[in-house]
Write an enzyme that holds these catalytic residues in place. Structure first.
Site, PDB file in Angstrom:
ATOM      1  CE1 TYR A  92      27.902 -69.776 -40.595  1.00  0.00           C
ATOM      2  CE2 TYR A  92      27.402 -69.590 -42.591  1.00  0.00           C
ATOM      3  CZ  TYR A  92      27.398 -70.103 -41.759  1.00  0.00           C
ATOM      4  OH  TYR A  92      27.238 -71.032 -41.089  1.00  0.00           O
ATOM      5  CE  LYS A  99      23.229 -68.975 -40.885  1.00  0.00           C
ATOM      6  NZ  LYS A  99      23.898 -70.189 -42.439  1.00  0.00           N
TER       7      LYS A  99
END
Length: 306
Positions: A139, A164
């Site tokens: 992330y 992400k």
């Protein structure tokens, strides 16, 4: 883990909240209902105990219960990912809990507080990735900002399946996607991701986390279908009457990325409560009423069809 399972989920991703009673205790029955609602409405994966789930504020015991609950409700119909991160000891503990419970993978959230060098980020991420055979998704956000060489070094781990982005730096995203290609699944993790998804989809991002799917999932589905079909008229309607108005409320207060979801769920009759744990704050009355009007109008203009 077989080679066929080494891939990130695609489509609209469900991120349940952590329902709490007025005393602030975890409400498991409400959590079950939240997860079932997401699955029933076609969300392609469940990400439990992540940002929307107040990852920062739950205990390891609560976290274990949440993961086990998600897996019990999903029953293998959709993959279940967990959120791991914080300090390295905590991240590894949560990774072990996820593996023991039978999760499909985890989303690695940023390390706690530290503004690390690239080598430090690499060591942190590779330690978490390598701690289990579960699928791992990085992330990119806040203090976890990778350069291309760092990301490329991490590709040696086959269980790294996805990236992400919650940073929104499109030049970096173009460099990553054009250099790495299909080796990773690309997920849009920006706040209110529907707002930015048109900018991401042409780069190869085929997944996004949808906060509003917790209470108006038919809008998310309608939006993504219109986006892929390039139905500009429908997209404009959805942006004008639902997505942008909700986003304007979300930006009014820090922490509304979580508490506004719970408010929306209460408005549509999903029993999760509006309690959040400090330092988050609940939605103010004026903003709650604004959201209520938007949601009511959304159902009138874009009725649910099944």
């Amino acid at each position: 883990m077989t080679a066929s399972n080494l891939k990130a989920p695609t489509g609209i991703l469900g991120f349940p909240v952590t329902p709490m009673d007025p005393n602030g205790s975890l409400n498991v029955i409400a959590l079950e209902a939240n997860i079932q609602f997401l699955i029933d409405n076609g969300l392609s994966a469940i990400f439990i105990g992540c940002g929307s789930g107040e990852f920062h504020a739950v205990s390891p015991t609560e976290y274990r219960t949440m993961v086990e609950t998600a897996l019990a409700v999903a029953k293998g119909k959709v993959p279940v990912y967990t959120g791991v991160g914080g300090n390295i000891s905590h991240a590894l503990e949560l990774a072990r809990i996820s593996e023991a419970a039978g999760a499909d993978g985890y989303l690695i959230l940023p390390p706690y507080l530290i503004e690390p060098e690239q080598e430090g980020l690499y060591q942190y991420l590779k330690t978490v990735i390598d701690s289990t055979p579960l699928n791992a998704i990085l992330y990119q956000r806040d203090n976890c900002v990778l350069t291309l060489p760092t990301l490329q070094r991490l590709l040696e781990y086959p269980q790294l399946v996805g990236f992400k982005d919650g940073l929104g730096h499109m030049e970096t995203n173009i460099e990553f996607t054009q250099t790495i290609g299909d080796r990773l699944g690309w997920l849009n993790g920006m706040p209110m991701a529907e707002v930015t998804m048109p900018a991401y989809v042409n780069l190869g991002f085929r997944s996004y986390s949808s906060a509003i799917s917790n209470y108006i999932p038919h809008i998310s589905a309608m939006f993504y279908d219109a986006l892929l079909k390039q139905d500009k008229e429908r997209l404009n309607e959805l942006y004008t009457h639902v997505i942008l108005p909700i986003n304007r409320i979300r930006r009014q207060r820090k922490g509304y990325a979580v508490s506004l979801i719970k408010a929306g769920m209460e408005i549509v009759g999903l029993p999760v409560g509006t309690t959040v744990r400090p330092p988050l704050i609940p939605v103010e009355k004026e903003h709650y009423q604004q959201l209520e009007r938007i949601v009511k109008a959304a159902f009138e203009r874009f009725p649910v069809t099944k």
